[in-house]
Design a protein around this motif. Structure first.
Motif, short mmCIF file in Angstrom:
data_model
loop_
_atom_site.label_atom_id
_atom_site.label_comp_id
_atom_site.label_asym_id
_atom_site.label_seq_id
_atom_site.Cartn_x
_atom_site.Cartn_y
_atom_site.Cartn_z
N ALA A 1 0.85 -1.20 0.00
CA ALA A 1 0.00 0.00 0.00
C ALA A 1 0.88 1.25 0.00
N ALA A 2 0.33 2.33 -0.47
CA ALA A 2 1.08 3.59 -0.50
C ALA A 2 0.12 4.77 -0.41
N ASP A 3 0.54 5.79 0.31
CA ASP A 3 -0.22 7.05 0.39
C ASP A 3 0.59 8.14 -0.30
N ILE A 4 -0.06 8.90 -1.17
CA ILE A 4 0.61 10.01 -1.83
C ILE A 4 -0.12 11.30 -1.46
N PRO A 5 0.55 12.21 -0.77
CA PRO A 5 -0.13 13.42 -0.31
C PRO A 5 -0.30 14.46 -1.42
N CYS A 6 -1.37 15.22 -1.33
CA CYS A 6 -1.56 16.37 -2.22
C CYS A 6 -1.23 17.62 -1.40
N LEU A 7 0.03 18.02 -1.46
CA LEU A 7 0.48 19.15 -0.65
C LEU A 7 -0.08 20.48 -1.15
N ALA A 8 -0.64 20.46 -2.36
CA ALA A 8 -1.18 21.68 -2.93
C ALA A 8 -2.57 22.02 -2.38
N TYR A 9 -3.22 21.05 -1.75
CA TYR A 9 -4.60 21.27 -1.29
C TYR A 9 -4.65 22.39 -0.24
N ARG A 10 -5.60 23.30 -0.41
CA ARG A 10 -5.81 24.38 0.56
C ARG A 10 -7.23 24.28 1.09
N LEU A 28 1.60 11.12 -20.06
CA LEU A 28 0.89 11.75 -18.95
C LEU A 28 -0.53 11.21 -18.93
N VAL A 29 -0.92 10.63 -17.81
CA VAL A 29 -2.24 10.00 -17.69
C VAL A 29 -3.08 10.76 -16.68
N LEU A 30 -4.32 11.08 -17.06
CA LEU A 30 -5.24 11.66 -16.07
C LEU A 30 -5.65 10.55 -15.13
N PHE A 31 -5.43 10.78 -13.87
CA PHE A 31 -5.57 9.76 -12.85
C PHE A 31 -6.88 9.96 -12.07
N PRO A 49 -9.34 14.61 -0.50
CA PRO A 49 -8.74 15.86 -1.01
C PRO A 49 -7.25 15.99 -0.69
N THR A 50 -6.80 15.39 0.38
CA THR A 50 -5.41 15.58 0.78
C THR A 50 -4.49 14.42 0.40
N THR A 51 -5.04 13.26 0.03
CA THR A 51 -4.22 12.07 -0.20
C THR A 51 -4.88 11.13 -1.20
N ILE A 52 -4.05 10.43 -1.99
CA ILE A 52 -4.58 9.25 -2.67
C ILE A 52 -3.92 8.04 -2.03
N HIS A 53 -4.72 7.02 -1.79
CA HIS A 53 -4.24 5.82 -1.11
C HIS A 53 -4.35 4.63 -2.06
N PHE A 54 -3.22 4.01 -2.33
CA PHE A 54 -3.19 2.78 -3.14
C PHE A 54 -3.34 1.58 -2.22
N ASN A 55 -4.31 0.71 -2.50
CA ASN A 55 -4.42 -0.54 -1.76
C ASN A 55 -3.26 -1.46 -2.10
N THR A 56 -2.88 -1.47 -3.37
CA THR A 56 -1.73 -2.27 -3.81
C THR A 56 -0.92 -1.42 -4.77
N VAL A 57 0.38 -1.64 -4.78
CA VAL A 57 1.23 -0.97 -5.76
C VAL A 57 2.09 -2.01 -6.46
N THR A 58 2.41 -1.75 -7.72
CA THR A 58 3.33 -2.60 -8.47
C THR A 58 4.41 -1.71 -9.05
#
Length: 94
Positions: A1-10, A28-31, A49-58
């Protein structure tokens, strides 16, 4: 699993529009766009709004994740995270 923060969120911006893009090499892929996750991410990623969380990553998920937030004025903020996935994914524990 992995969490990717959106530091731009206000949190102070009203009705911000959030877009995530995934960049790998020159592609470039729209995610996350228009309020929903795109295929093939729908089934294994949770959005907030602040994070995307992957259940699994490859290893295929290695690349740059770009979060872009657009406010209802002409405000724009952007943050980037480089994700590097090494080795094989561990099997799920029973």
């Amino acid at each position: 699993a992995a969490d990717i923060p959106c530091l731009a969120y206000r949190s102070t911006w009203r009705n911000p529009r959030i877009e995530w893009k995934f960049q790998k090499g020159s592609s470039l892929v729209l995610f996350y766009y228009g309020g929903e996750l795109t295929e093939p991410y729908k089934n294994r990623v949770q959005f907030s709004p602040t994070t995307i969380h992957f259940n699994t990553v490859t290893r295929e998920d290695t690349g740059k994740y770009i979060c872009e937030v657009v406010g209802d004025g002409s405000q724009i903020a952007k943050s980037e995270v480089n994700l590097i996935v090494q080795g094989a994914a561990a099997p799920p524990s029973p």
